[in-house]
Design an enzyme around this catalytic site. Sequence first.
Site, PDB file in Angstrom:
ATOM      1  N   ASN A  13       0.887  -1.165   0.000  1.00 18.79           N
ATOM      2  CA  ASN A  13       0.000   0.000   0.000  1.00 18.79           C
ATOM      3  C   ASN A  13       0.924   1.214   0.000  1.00 18.79           C
ATOM      4  OD1 ASN A  13      -1.834   2.034   0.438  1.00 18.79           O
ATOM      5  ND2 ASN A  13      -2.207   1.530   2.598  1.00 18.79           N
ATOM      6  N   LYS A  15       0.324   4.280  -0.465  1.00 14.51           N
ATOM      7  CA  LYS A  15      -0.232   5.533   0.072  1.00 14.51           C
ATOM      8  C   LYS A  15       0.089   6.700  -0.872  1.00 14.51           C
ATOM      9  CE  LYS A  15       0.096   3.417   4.552  1.00 14.51           C
ATOM     10  NZ  LYS A  15       0.072   3.551   5.989  1.00 14.51           N
ATOM     11  N   HIS A  98      -9.467   1.979   4.285  1.00 13.44           N
ATOM     12  CA  HIS A  98      -8.216   2.099   5.036  1.00 13.44           C
ATOM     13  C   HIS A  98      -8.413   3.081   6.190  1.00 13.44           C
ATOM     14  CE1 HIS A  98      -4.115   3.062   6.096  1.00 13.44           C
ATOM     15  NE2 HIS A  98      -3.803   1.883   5.577  1.00 13.44           N
ATOM     16  N   GLU A 100      -6.667   5.362   7.289  1.00 12.16           N
ATOM     17  CA  GLU A 100      -6.353   6.773   6.981  1.00 12.16           C
ATOM     18  C   GLU A 100      -7.517   7.435   6.259  1.00 12.16           C
ATOM     19  OE1 GLU A 100      -2.625   5.904   5.092  1.00 12.16           O
ATOM     20  OE2 GLU A 100      -1.807   5.356   7.053  1.00 12.16           O
ATOM     21  N   GLU A 170      -6.044  -4.400  10.204  1.00 14.37           N
ATOM     22  CA  GLU A 170      -5.005  -3.415  10.477  1.00 14.37           C
ATOM     23  C   GLU A 170      -5.333  -2.649  11.754  1.00 14.37           C
ATOM     24  OE1 GLU A 170      -2.728  -2.447   6.605  1.00 14.37           O
ATOM     25  OE2 GLU A 170      -4.277  -0.964   6.888  1.00 14.37           O
ATOM     26  N   GLY A 176       2.100   2.463  10.657  1.00 15.30           N
ATOM     27  CA  GLY A 176       3.113   3.504  10.502  1.00 15.30           C
ATOM     28  C   GLY A 176       3.755   3.921  11.817  1.00 15.30           C
ATOM     29  N   SER A 216       2.892  -1.965  10.331  1.00 18.85           N
ATOM     30  CA  SER A 216       4.330  -2.106  10.609  1.00 18.85           C
ATOM     31  C   SER A 216       4.857  -3.517  10.351  1.00 18.85           C
ATOM     32  CB  SER A 216       4.640  -1.663  12.043  1.00 18.85           C
ATOM     33  OG  SER A 216       4.281  -0.300  12.220  1.00 18.85           O
TER      34      SER A 216
HETATM   35  P1  PGA Z   1       2.568   0.380   7.606  1.00 18.53           P
HETATM   36  O1  PGA Z   1       1.165   0.637   6.883  1.00 18.53           O
HETATM   37  O2  PGA Z   1       3.077  -0.951   7.101  1.00 18.53           O
HETATM   38  O3  PGA Z   1       3.449   1.529   7.175  1.00 18.53           O
HETATM   39  O4  PGA Z   1       2.311   0.370   9.069  1.00 18.53           O
HETATM   40  C1  PGA Z   1       0.269  -0.406   6.693  1.00 18.53           C
HETATM   41  C2  PGA Z   1      -0.976   0.120   6.017  1.00 18.53           C
HETATM   42  O5  PGA Z   1      -1.392   1.249   6.350  1.00 18.53           O
HETATM   43  O6  PGA Z   1      -1.579  -0.550   5.166  1.00 18.53           O
END
Ligand code: PGA
Length: 255
Positions: A13, A15, A98, A100, A170, A176, A216
């Site tokens: 992903n 982003k 997601h 976000e 998630e 993140g 992460s």
């Molecule tokens: P990350 O993001 O691996 O940077 O924690 C995962 C995601 O948001 O899909």
Amino acid sequence: MDKAKRTAIIAGNWKMNKTPKEAVALLNEIKPLVADADCEVIACVPYVDLAAAVEATAGTNIKVGAENCHWAESGAFTGEISTGMLKEIGVEYVVLGHSERRQYFGETDETVNKRTKAALAAGLKPIVCVGELLWERECNITEEVIARQIKLDLWDVTEEELKNVVIAYEPVWAIGTGKTATADQAEEVCAFIRAQLAKLYTQEAADGVTIQYGGSMNDKNADELVSKLNVDGGLIGGASLVAEKFAAIVKAASK
Ligand code: PGA
């Protein structure tokens, strides 16, 4: 059904990272490193990178996904992208719901459900993201939160359509932040999600659904996470932007 019979999927992903030129460069780095993968490999990239990504991955084992889509076929929705637009350029997957999007852009379970239904109707495979906030985990309501998201996000999705749905668990506190859920925590919630799917559909249908962990996940912890019975791969943010790290995760899921 045992784990070996489900498709493990490692999806990047990206982003809001990489211009089209940078996207092609990264994909060209990733391609040879994942060519012999024994799992599905997807790159979910920003809208403007999609066409270049589809072209750059043609004839390879890497599939391309978008990071969102709208539910209407067309119309007065400034700034939105329809499923038909994605399909026409060869996109196969789409990340929906997601955290976000939920956190910063007002996404709700109702709109995630509308997008999911539209994606499925158009022949796109949605990667539907669910996960609890840190505070919700601390208040011990993780299961309630996840059960509600699964029920609402998949409302009116048929058992036949469910075959094309991927779920990504998630935990919001792990995204993140460098704080990964332990493999046991990931397994616990992924197993809970499967049990919810079995309640809403059938055990057989639930056993066939790919449930990813995300948050992460990296080249160091992937092995342990994907070894868990109900963790069928991962949705990878940060580590998907580094070819070697992403490839190492793909390798872990290929065992
Ligand atoms: P990350 O993001 O691996 O940077 O924690 C995962 C995601 O948001 O899909």
